[in-house]
Motif scaffolding. Structure first.
Motif: not given
Length: 547
Positions: A272-274, A280-282, A287-289
């Motif tokens: 689950a953590e992975d 969260e990385q995606e 959000k950046k895009r």
């Protein structure tokens, strides 16, 4: 007058009726003297007026006159007796509370020495003297001083109770025997006393036998309690050993179960953590895009907008999370499998207990020919030429000191060793008061003081003081044996971790060490102990096994 009284014996101052010193002595016409009151009462109660001594009959009642001379002599006698009593009273003890006082003493009552059953009077040493010297008084029956002498008189006839009616089982006087008990079996008190005393002696003997039987019964009961206590201690020790193993097994299985469940949970949490980290990385990239798209959409620079539009038109590459999920692990059967493993452990433990209780006949098939190793023997031990016997000697022998030899205690090992399988041997311990037997691992301490215990590599039992048996466990276990073993069998099952001791003649188990952990060679262990002044001089003898 004093000289005259000395010429007369004390017997001549006694009245033949009351048998006491004259009081107002009078003389009858026939010349005999009596107390005035005694002769008058005698004649008042009798039909005839006769002299109590010579039996002379008087037709009319004689007139009595005080015998002045005799009265003076009696008075002098009384004074001398009183003086004598006074002089000796200082040497005699006054009667204490509970003691019988002298009935004759005036003033301080001295302690009575005897009581007279005829006079019904108790006398101190001084006043007893007439009964010891006067011929007539010597015939009186004297006993140890008693109170209430009146109780020894017949209440009906006022006569001494000197007979016993065997018919009515009661004490009677002489008149009772010829009046109320005429046809009964009457005997003197002394005769009945002797008979009853003999009966009482038999009764006392029977009572003593009963006491002895009950004392023996008490000892038997106490011994039974001791045996029960020893058996209880042994059973508790074995129970603690077994249930400790089971408890450890349960705790071990429980820990394994919890560890399995927690490991599955940790795996699930890691997965689950992975996933969350990747998501969260995606999200961060998206959000950046989104920020770049929003910024471009507000741009008024047509050239800049058109140049950057192609790179921002498409969404950034991301993972398809549609089929991705974290599924809780399945714990089904985990507890069941753990309990099944526990049942298997319990079954193995039960099999061990059953083996422990087996008779010597079963283990005798594993007999081995054991001989003593002289290279391990203590300096004062004497080994037989065939290596089958060992006893303690008082002479220190100069033997080569090698790593294998015991140098502090009277021990010796067998030559044969065991590192797998089973073996059995028997040792005669007859006529010994102290000994040690068992097995020891190869790496035991042979040079210093070491307690015999499994922790130190010894699995042994011993005898001390001729009747104190003990298994050298931790803690030691007192052993209660029905009889003293003359021959002890030692059985070892290496793989099962079992060392058992048997009374060969009684075919009975003495004790077993269970759940032993053997990791090296085991050797037979022997100690004949010290001679103890010759009481323990008999040898330990390795015997052939008769299957």
């Amino acid at each position: 007058m004093s000289a005259a009284s000395c010429l007369l014996s004390e017997d001549q101052f006694l009245c033949s009726i009351c048998l006491d010193v004259f009081t107002d002595p009078v003389t009858t016409p026939c010349g005999h003297n009596f107390c005035k009151n005694c002769i008058n009462e005698h004649w008042n109660s009798d039909v005839q007026y006769l002299c109590p001594l010579c039996k002379k009959v008087f037709n009319i009642r004689p007139k009595l006159h005080i015998n002045t001379l005799l009265s003076e002599m009696v008075s002098q006698f009384r004074q001398e007796a009183q003086q004598k009593a006074s002089s000796s009273s200082s040497e005699q003890q006054a009667a204490k509370p509970g003691e019988v006082p002298c009935d004759v003493c005036t003033g301080t009552k001295l302690k009575a020495l005897k009581s007279c059953l005829v006079c019904l009077t108790s006398y101190c040493e001084t006043h007893l003297e007439p009964h010891l010297t006067a011929p007539r008084l010597k015939r009186h029956q004297l006993i140890d001083p008693v109170k209430n002498l009146e109780d020894r008189m017949c209440m009906k006839h006022d006569k001494p109770l000197e007979l016993f009616c065997k018919t009515d089982q009661t004490c009677v006087c002489m008149l009772c025997s010829v009046i109320d008990h005429k046809t009964h079996d009457v005997v003197p008190l002394k005769e009945e006393y002797e008979g009853k005393k003999a009966e009482l002696g038999k009764t006392e003997a029977e009572i003593q036998k009963m006491i002895q039987k009950r004392q023996l019964k008490i000892q038997e009961i106490k011994h039974s309690v001791d045996l029960s206590e020893e058996a209880a201690d042994r059973e508790k020790a074995e129970g603690v050993q077994v249930f400790t193993a089971l408890k450890e097994s349960v705790e071990r299985r429980l820990n394994e179960l919890i560890e399995t469940i927690e490991e599955k949970q940790r795996t699930t949490e890691k997965q689950a953590e992975d996933f969350i980290k990747e998501l969260e990385q995606e999200i961060s990239e998206l959000k950046k895009r989104s920020s770049e798209v929003e910024k471009l959409s507000h741009s008024e620079d047509h050239l800049h907008f058109l140049q950057n539009f192609p790179s921002l038109k498409a969404a950034p590459p991301t993972k398809d999370w549609t089929e991705v999920s974290v599924r809780p692990p399945s714990y089904e059967g985990t507890v069941v499998r753990a309990v099944a493993q526990l049942e298997e452990t319990l079954s193995k433990q039960m099999k061990k207990l059953v083996k422990v209780e087996a008779e010597p006949k079963r283990v005798q098939q594993y007999a081995v020919d054991v001989t003593l190793d002289p290279d391990t023997a203590y300096h004062k031990l004497i080994l037989s030429g065939d290596g089958k016997q060992v006893k303690y000697g008082n002479v220190w022998k100069n033997l080569p000191d090698n790593p294998k030899r015991f140098t502090r205690y009277a021990n010796v090992l067998g030559k044969q060793s065991l590192s797998s399988g089973r073996f059995y041997f028997e040792v005669q311990v007859k006529e010994k008061t102290d000994w040690d037997l068992g097995v020891a691992r190869e790496s035991i301490n042979r040079k210093g003081g070491t307690t015999l215990s499994p922790q130190n590599g010894f699995w042994t039992i011993w005898l001390r003081n001729g009747n104190e048996y003990s298994a050298r466990n931790n803690p030691p276990v007192r052993l209660s044996l029905k009889s003293r073993p003359q021959k002890v069998g030692v059985f070892v099952d290496y793989e099962e971790g079992l060392v058992s001791f048997y009374d060969v003649d009684a075919a009975a188990l003495i004790y077993s060490f269970t759940d032993c952990s053997f990791t090296e060679k085991l050797y037979p262990f022997f100690s004949p102990s010290n001679n103890i002044g010759g009481k323990n001089s008999a040898p330990l003898v390795i015997c052939p096994v008769n299957q």
